[in-house]
Write a protein that holds these residues in place. Structure first.
Motif, PDB file in Angstrom:
ATOM      1  N   GLU A 225       0.834  -1.185   0.000  1.00 12.92           N
ATOM      2  CA  GLU A 225       0.000   0.000   0.000  1.00 12.92           C
ATOM      3  C   GLU A 225       0.878   1.247   0.000  1.00 12.92           C
ATOM      4  OE1 GLU A 225      -2.664   0.009   3.233  1.00 12.92           O
ATOM      5  OE2 GLU A 225      -3.383  -2.030   2.902  1.00 12.92           O
ATOM      6  N   PRO A 226       0.415   2.335  -0.603  1.00 10.38           N
ATOM      7  CA  PRO A 226       1.164   3.576  -0.541  1.00 10.38           C
ATOM      8  C   PRO A 226       1.289   4.036   0.907  1.00 10.38           C
ATOM      9  CG  PRO A 226      -0.607   3.701  -2.173  1.00 10.38           C
ATOM     10  CD  PRO A 226      -0.830   2.457  -1.400  1.00 10.38           C
ATOM     11  N   GLN A 227       2.506   4.357   1.332  1.00 12.84           N
ATOM     12  CA  GLN A 227       2.728   4.796   2.705  1.00 12.84           C
ATOM     13  C   GLN A 227       2.972   6.306   2.715  1.00 12.84           C
ATOM     14  OE1 GLN A 227       2.609   2.606   5.469  1.00 12.84           O
ATOM     15  NE2 GLN A 227       1.711   1.324   3.878  1.00 12.84           N
ATOM     16  N   LEU A 228       1.906   7.062   2.639  1.00  8.86           N
ATOM     17  CA  LEU A 228       2.042   8.515   2.576  1.00  8.86           C
ATOM     18  C   LEU A 228       2.220   9.107   3.961  1.00  8.86           C
ATOM     19  CD1 LEU A 228      -0.703   9.292  -0.097  1.00  8.86           C
ATOM     20  CD2 LEU A 228       1.743   8.928  -0.425  1.00  8.86           C
ATOM     21  N   ALA A 229       1.565   8.519   4.946  1.00  5.77           N
ATOM     22  CA  ALA A 229       1.661   9.020   6.313  1.00  5.77           C
ATOM     23  C   ALA A 229       2.484   8.061   7.151  1.00  5.77           C
ATOM     24  CB  ALA A 229       0.260   9.174   6.905  1.00  5.77           C
ATOM     25  N   THR A 230       3.115   8.555   8.189  1.00 10.78           N
ATOM     26  CA  THR A 230       3.902   7.715   9.070  1.00 10.78           C
ATOM     27  C   THR A 230       3.480   7.974  10.510  1.00 10.78           C
ATOM     28  OG1 THR A 230       5.686   9.299   9.556  1.00 10.78           O
ATOM     29  CG2 THR A 230       5.834   8.053   7.487  1.00 10.78           C
ATOM     30  N   THR A 231       4.070   7.227  11.416  1.00 12.27           N
ATOM     31  CA  THR A 231       3.781   7.408  12.841  1.00 12.27           C
ATOM     32  C   THR A 231       4.973   8.010  13.572  1.00 12.27           C
ATOM     33  OG1 THR A 231       4.522   5.153  13.322  1.00 12.27           O
ATOM     34  CG2 THR A 231       2.186   5.457  12.800  1.00 12.27           C
ATOM     35  N   ASP A 250      -4.583   9.275  21.964  1.00 16.80           N
ATOM     36  CA  ASP A 250      -3.739  10.474  21.977  1.00 16.80           C
ATOM     37  C   ASP A 250      -2.638  10.369  20.918  1.00 16.80           C
ATOM     38  OD1 ASP A 250      -5.190  11.496  24.150  1.00 16.80           O
ATOM     39  OD2 ASP A 250      -3.916  10.422  25.580  1.00 16.80           O
ATOM     40  N   MET A 251      -2.048   9.194  20.786  1.00 10.87           N
ATOM     41  CA  MET A 251      -1.011   9.009  19.784  1.00 10.87           C
ATOM     42  C   MET A 251      -1.604   9.106  18.379  1.00 10.87           C
ATOM     43  SD  MET A 251       1.330   5.945  21.445  1.00 10.87           S
ATOM     44  CE  MET A 251       2.593   6.085  20.179  1.00 10.87           C
ATOM     45  N   ALA A 252      -2.779   8.523  18.194  1.00  9.89           N
ATOM     46  CA  ALA A 252      -3.432   8.581  16.880  1.00  9.89           C
ATOM     47  C   ALA A 252      -3.747  10.016  16.482  1.00  9.89           C
ATOM     48  CB  ALA A 252      -4.703   7.737  16.896  1.00  9.89           C
ATOM     49  N   VAL A 259      -7.977   5.539  15.414  1.00  6.59           N
ATOM     50  CA  VAL A 259      -7.225   4.588  16.218  1.00  6.59           C
ATOM     51  C   VAL A 259      -6.938   3.323  15.411  1.00  6.59           C
ATOM     52  CG1 VAL A 259      -7.343   3.067  18.222  1.00  6.59           C
ATOM     53  CG2 VAL A 259      -8.028   5.454  18.431  1.00  6.59           C
ATOM     54  N   ARG A 260      -7.909   2.867  14.661  1.00  9.85           N
ATOM     55  CA  ARG A 260      -7.736   1.641  13.890  1.00  9.85           C
ATOM     56  C   ARG A 260      -6.662   1.802  12.814  1.00  9.85           C
ATOM     57  NH1 ARG A 260     -12.594  -1.642  10.729  1.00  9.85           N
ATOM     58  NH2 ARG A 260     -11.284  -3.335   9.911  1.00  9.85           N
ATOM     59  N   THR A 261      -6.717   2.916  12.070  1.00  9.28           N
ATOM     60  CA  THR A 261      -5.726   3.155  11.021  1.00  9.28           C
ATOM     61  C   THR A 261      -4.344   3.347  11.618  1.00  9.28           C
ATOM     62  OG1 THR A 261      -7.361   4.177   9.572  1.00  9.28           O
ATOM     63  CG2 THR A 261      -5.057   4.690   9.130  1.00  9.28           C
ATOM     64  N   PHE A 262      -4.276   4.104  12.719  1.00  6.03           N
ATOM     65  CA  PHE A 262      -2.992   4.348  13.364  1.00  6.03           C
ATOM     66  C   PHE A 262      -2.364   3.041  13.851  1.00  6.03           C
ATOM     67  CE2 PHE A 262      -0.484   5.077  17.216  1.00  6.03           C
ATOM     68  CZ  PHE A 262       0.452   5.989  16.746  1.00  6.03           C
ATOM     69  N   THR A 263      -3.157   2.197  14.474  1.00  3.52           N
ATOM     70  CA  THR A 263      -2.637   0.931  14.995  1.00  3.52           C
ATOM     71  C   THR A 263      -2.091   0.066  13.867  1.00  3.52           C
ATOM     72  OG1 THR A 263      -4.213   0.985  16.831  1.00  3.52           O
ATOM     73  CG2 THR A 263      -3.218  -1.137  16.306  1.00  3.52           C
ATOM     74  N   ARG A 265      -1.061   1.101  10.831  1.00  4.80           N
ATOM     75  CA  ARG A 265       0.119   1.735  10.257  1.00  4.80           C
ATOM     76  C   ARG A 265       1.319   1.611  11.182  1.00  4.80           C
ATOM     77  NH1 ARG A 265      -0.236   5.426   6.521  1.00  4.80           N
ATOM     78  NH2 ARG A 265      -1.756   3.931   5.712  1.00  4.80           N
ATOM     79  N   PHE A 266       1.100   1.750  12.489  1.00  2.29           N
ATOM     80  CA  PHE A 266       2.180   1.642  13.464  1.00  2.29           C
ATOM     81  C   PHE A 266       2.816   0.257  13.406  1.00  2.29           C
ATOM     82  CE2 PHE A 266       4.353   1.284  17.447  1.00  2.29           C
ATOM     83  CZ  PHE A 266       4.645   2.577  17.857  1.00  2.29           C
ATOM     84  N   ARG A 267       1.985  -0.780  13.384  1.00  3.23           N
ATOM     85  CA  ARG A 267       2.511  -2.141  13.346  1.00  3.23           C
ATOM     86  C   ARG A 267       3.270  -2.400  12.046  1.00  3.23           C
ATOM     87  NH1 ARG A 267       1.802  -6.822  16.116  1.00  3.23           N
ATOM     88  NH2 ARG A 267       0.178  -5.966  17.457  1.00  3.23           N
ATOM     89  N   GLU A 268       2.781  -1.848  10.931  1.00  9.88           N
ATOM     90  CA  GLU A 268       3.470  -2.021   9.655  1.00  9.88           C
ATOM     91  C   GLU A 268       4.852  -1.375   9.686  1.00  9.88           C
ATOM     92  OE1 GLU A 268       0.815  -0.270   6.878  1.00  9.88           O
ATOM     93  OE2 GLU A 268      -0.482  -2.039   6.688  1.00  9.88           O
ATOM     94  N   GLU A 269       4.955  -0.211  10.309  1.00  5.34           N
ATOM     95  CA  GLU A 269       6.215   0.526  10.327  1.00  5.34           C
ATOM     96  C   GLU A 269       7.183   0.004  11.376  1.00  5.34           C
ATOM     97  OE1 GLU A 269       5.569   4.669  10.831  1.00  5.34           O
ATOM     98  OE2 GLU A 269       4.474   4.907   8.967  1.00  5.34           O
TER      99      GLU A 269
END
Length: 337
Positions: A225-231, A250-252, A259-263, A265-269
């Motif tokens: 997937e395109p990774q345009l945003a990061t954590t 708070d982190m998201a 929260v779902r997208t952040f979690t 993306r975080f695990r992928e990175e």
């Protein structure tokens, strides 16, 4: 024939002897990792903590690499008998070890020199050698993610984890591919002599003292997937507030994600969940404070974000196998020696 320097008779502690086994087809980068990391580790009075020696399975002489040059190794397999730790880097010429899961007579004879109780370390596919020798049976181990499936099929008695950078199983340690050998060697220095010494080695080597996540983040997905945003911003934000309660939402919000997208993306990175990552950072913060300050257990628990000394004790006991008091007693004394 080159000989190893005699062990000192003086009762003063001698450097921990690391012997690196150079096999034909070795990767020069991996061969150099133990020398670079262990030889830079020094005590507070600048005494070297390790002595690193390279040996071959044959009498001293050239050993082929996977490049257009060989390396001249000055010690034969007898050097393994004097090792406190043996490191086996990867090789592209493992032959029957890789194809059939069995040692060659030459390699078996070399490994027979290793004393019982010696710590065994494998970098990348060097784990095949330990596995073929039976040292990984019934244990967790890792190797380069691209070889993990073959590793598991060849040695079904091993519990192979392809997601991590390294596995510490006490007296036997294995790492993922190539640069993960740096992570593993730094971990060994940290385990032997504490965070301050390991961090100093990392600074001099210009590498991070601890990489987030595991090798799962490096595995190529069939449909990326395109990774345009990061954590990245969220992690930096959290590191500045470890002493405060930090919630996933708070982190998201720092990345303007759900929260779902952040979690996801975080695990992928990073390779682990946000909660696992936070706990790891708090443990590292607590270790640093235990080694470098005289703060009370309650104050360290607060500053590291554990809230109570009991909570910190539980987390350190689970992660390190020792209590905060025992950890401080061991590594604070070394830091101020």
């Amino acid at each position: 024939m080159a000989t190893l320097p005699a062990l000192p008779e003086d009762p003063a502690p001698r450097p921990h002897r690391v012997v690196v086994l150079a096999l034909d087809g070795l990767l020069p980068f991996e061969l150099g990792i133990p020398h670079r990391i262990f030889n830079r580790a020094k005590s507070a009075d600048r005494t070297r903590l390790y002595e690193t020696v390279t040996c071959s399975v044959r009498p001293p002489g050239p050993v082929r690499t996977d490049s257009d040059f060989s390396v001249l190794v000055e010690h034969g397999p007898e050097a393994l008998a004097a090792a406190d730790t043996v490191v086996i880097p990867a090789s592209h010429e493992l032959g029957p070890v890789y194809e059939e899961g069995r040692l060659t007579d030459e390699l078996a004879a070399a490994l027979a020199h290793i004393r019982p109780g010696t710590r065994l370390v494998a970098i990348c596919t060097g784990g095949y050698v330990l596995a073929a020798a039976g040292h990984l049976d019934g244990r967790r181990a890792t190797t380069h993610w691209s070889s993990a499936e073959h590793f598991q099929q060849t040695f079904p008695a091993i519990e192979v984890d392809a997601d991590v950078l390294f596995i510490d199983d006490g007296d036997v340690l294995t790492s993922a591919g190539v640069a993960a050998g740096i992570d593993l060697c730094l971990h060994i220095v940290r385990r032997d002599h504490g965070t301050a010494v390991a961090n100093e080695v990392a600074r001099r080597t210009v590498v991070p003292p601890h990489r987030d996540g595991g090798q799962a983040q490096y595995i190529q997905r069939p449909v990326p997937e395109p990774q345009l945003a990061t954590t990245t911003a969220a992690r930096a934000w959290a590191l500045g507030r470890l002493h405060e309660p930090i919630h996933l939402r708070d982190m998201a919000e720092q990345e303007s994600m759900s929260v779902r997208t952040f979690t996801r993306r975080f695990r992928e990175e990073v390779g682990v969940s946000p909660g696992q990552w936070l706990t790891r950072q708090r443990i590292e913060r607590a270790r640093h404070l235990l080694e470098s300050t005289e703060l009370s257990m309650d104050q360290i628990a607060h500053d590291a974000g554990f809230g109570t000394a009991q909570s910190m004790r539980q987390h350190l006991q689970s992660a390190l196998g020792v209590t905060p008091t025992a950890y401080r007693r061991t590594f604070r004394d070394r830091a101020v020696a």
